[in-house]
Write a protein that holds these residues in place. Sequence first.
Motif: not given
Length: 294
Positions: A165-166, A172-174, A193-195, A199-201
């Motif tokens: 997850r991390e 995604a941030v990169h 936060d969006r990433a 991921y959780d969805r």
Amino acid sequence: MRWATAGDVELAFETFGRPAGPPVLLIMGLAMQMLGWPQELCTDLARRGHHVIRYDNRDIGLSTHLDHLPAGDAAAVMRGDRSSVAYTIGDLALDAVRLMDALGLGRAHLVGASLGGAIAQTVALSHPHRVRSLTSIMASTGDRRVGTSTPRAMAAVLAPPARTREAAIARAVHIARVVGSTGFPFDEEAARDRAACAYDRGYDPAGVSRQLVALLTAPDRTARLRTLAVPSLVIHGDRDPLVSPDGGRATAAAIPGAELLLVEGMGHDLPRAVWPRLAERIAALVARAEAAPG
């Protein structure tokens, strides 16, 4: 959150605004869930009187993931081997039409970003009687000579998928930083936060790879776009490193009467500062299309 049956897939969707308003269907791009359409942008459009629908494409988020199919092999596709292609851009376009069917929408105003722009264009070409207006954002025509990526942007997008997850959030941030708008501040906290939410969805690299090869094998739409007779708006960032601005220019040049909005400083994203302008221009196009005969 609601779901609609679209052929052999279930599409997760959300709506904003009055159902009686002009329907605006938002179609997001490669590897992007419906969350790619900021809620504030959706509510702004809804406040302007529109019935706004955003949804997860197949193989992303809370929509059906085609886990029984193999992952797409982008490298093989680039060598001419299409054996890993599970579905086409036409299938993704048909999903949008079937979602409209499920919602009882005869015609809708389509707004597509990136891959979503290619999907929206394809709906307009294959199902023109279902499209009231077309807004194509940071997309191209399918002509491989325009809308090209910088090596750095392509490397970021094609980097191996994360295993945790991390790591997925960091990846995604990169990507968001590499392909994003250099003319606007980068909000790392919002990107993170969006990433995390995405991921959780539903994190599914194989699904993303199937979307990718559908895009890579999409045909050049230039000649067919010249036949479109639908009010159209093309929006593109003048600093887009993933789909170069000449892709947007080519799209606008191909569609008869299309408006072109080049946003200074915008890359391959939707920076917060641009949301009001996007809502204003989309709403203006919808109003013009609604006022047109037929």
